[in-house]
Design a protein around this motif. Structure first.
Motif, PDB file in Angstrom:
ATOM      1  N   LEU A 140       0.833  -1.201   0.000  1.00 37.02           N
ATOM      2  CA  LEU A 140       0.000   0.000   0.000  1.00 37.02           C
ATOM      3  C   LEU A 140       0.866   1.249   0.000  1.00 37.02           C
ATOM      4  O   LEU A 140       1.959   1.251   0.559  1.00 37.02           O
ATOM      5  CB  LEU A 140      -0.891   0.021   1.248  1.00 37.02           C
ATOM      6  CG  LEU A 140      -1.839  -1.159   1.431  1.00 37.02           C
ATOM      7  CD1 LEU A 140      -2.460  -1.125   2.812  1.00 37.02           C
ATOM      8  CD2 LEU A 140      -2.909  -1.138   0.358  1.00 37.02           C
ATOM      9  N   ALA A 141       0.340   2.311  -0.576  1.00 39.10           N
ATOM     10  CA  ALA A 141       1.028   3.601  -0.530  1.00 39.10           C
ATOM     11  C   ALA A 141       1.020   4.083   0.917  1.00 39.10           C
ATOM     12  O   ALA A 141      -0.031   4.128   1.560  1.00 39.10           O
ATOM     13  CB  ALA A 141       0.333   4.608  -1.429  1.00 39.10           C
ATOM     14  N   GLN A 143       1.306   6.962   2.134  1.00 37.39           N
ATOM     15  CA  GLN A 143       0.512   8.175   2.312  1.00 37.39           C
ATOM     16  C   GLN A 143      -0.976   7.867   2.442  1.00 37.39           C
ATOM     17  O   GLN A 143      -1.734   8.670   2.984  1.00 37.39           O
ATOM     18  CB  GLN A 143       0.710   9.141   1.128  1.00 37.39           C
ATOM     19  CG  GLN A 143       2.118   9.617   0.940  1.00 37.39           C
ATOM     20  CD  GLN A 143       3.022   8.635   0.191  1.00 37.39           C
ATOM     21  OE1 GLN A 143       2.666   7.490  -0.074  1.00 37.39           O
ATOM     22  NE2 GLN A 143       4.218   9.066  -0.130  1.00 37.39           N
ATOM     23  N   ALA A 144      -1.413   6.715   1.954  1.00 36.30           N
ATOM     24  CA  ALA A 144      -2.827   6.369   1.976  1.00 36.30           C
ATOM     25  C   ALA A 144      -3.229   5.587   3.220  1.00 36.30           C
ATOM     26  O   ALA A 144      -4.397   5.263   3.397  1.00 36.30           O
ATOM     27  CB  ALA A 144      -3.181   5.568   0.732  1.00 36.30           C
ATOM     28  N   THR A 145      -2.274   5.280   4.064  1.00 37.50           N
ATOM     29  CA  THR A 145      -2.594   4.498   5.252  1.00 37.50           C
ATOM     30  C   THR A 145      -2.814   5.404   6.459  1.00 37.50           C
ATOM     31  O   THR A 145      -2.141   6.415   6.621  1.00 37.50           O
ATOM     32  CB  THR A 145      -1.464   3.494   5.578  1.00 37.50           C
ATOM     33  OG1 THR A 145      -0.247   4.205   5.759  1.00 37.50           O
ATOM     34  CG2 THR A 145      -1.301   2.475   4.483  1.00 37.50           C
TER      35      THR A 145
END
Length: 165
Positions: A140-141, A143-145
């Motif tokens: 997963l990115a 920044q998206a977590t």
């Protein structure tokens, strides 16, 4: 859909998603790229490449400040005509400063984009190899977590492998 509903949907989706995925990691792609030794070398190269233009811009900045100060100090002493000339000189120097600053910023952005374009295939290769070698099911990115344990962050490992390229 409000924030709480969206968060609930994400939570339910991630729980059901996690049940099927065995090995999950997070990765800060841009962070990895910027932390690489190639990026450090590029920053140094850029610094030397634009040093002359940076000095020129600093000189213009000093001229702008001097022209502004001259107007401020002499506005009560100078004639209207002299004050007008000083303001025109200030505007000319300031306009040149802005033009040169914008041009320099544009050149830097173009060089940075070229660097990213050059590095992207190497970065993609390192990431693919790491995913295959370590057997990640999901990456997963970062920044998206909302939250990730430090142990699942593979960014430092990607930087290490990128530096070996």
């Amino acid at each position: 859909m409000n924030f709480k509903s969206l968060l609930g949907v994400i939570l339910v989706a991630s729980i059901s998603f996690s049940a099927n995925a065995e090995k999950i990691a997070v990765l800060g792609v841009q962070q990895a790229l910027l932390a690489s030794s190639a990026a450090a070398d590029f920053r140094e190269k850029l610094k030397s490449e634009f040093s002359k233009e940076d000095r020129s811009l600093l000189d213009l900045e000093k001229q702008v400040k001097a022209a502004r100060d001259k107007i401020t100090k002499n506005k009560d002493l100078a004639s209207a005509e002299e004050l007008k000339k000083m303001k025109i000189q200030f505007q000319k120097v300031f306009a040149e400063y802005q033009r040169n600053g914008q041009a320099l910023q544009q050149k830097r952005m173009e060089r940075e984009q070229a660097f990213i374009q050059e590095m992207r295939p190497k970065l993609d290769k390192v990431i693919r190899e790491l995913i295959e070698k370590e057997g990640y099911d999901v990456v997963l990115a970062k920044q998206a977590t909302l939250f990730a344990k430090k142990e699942v962050d593979i960014t430092p490992r990607v930087v290490e492998l990128l530096n070996k390229q």
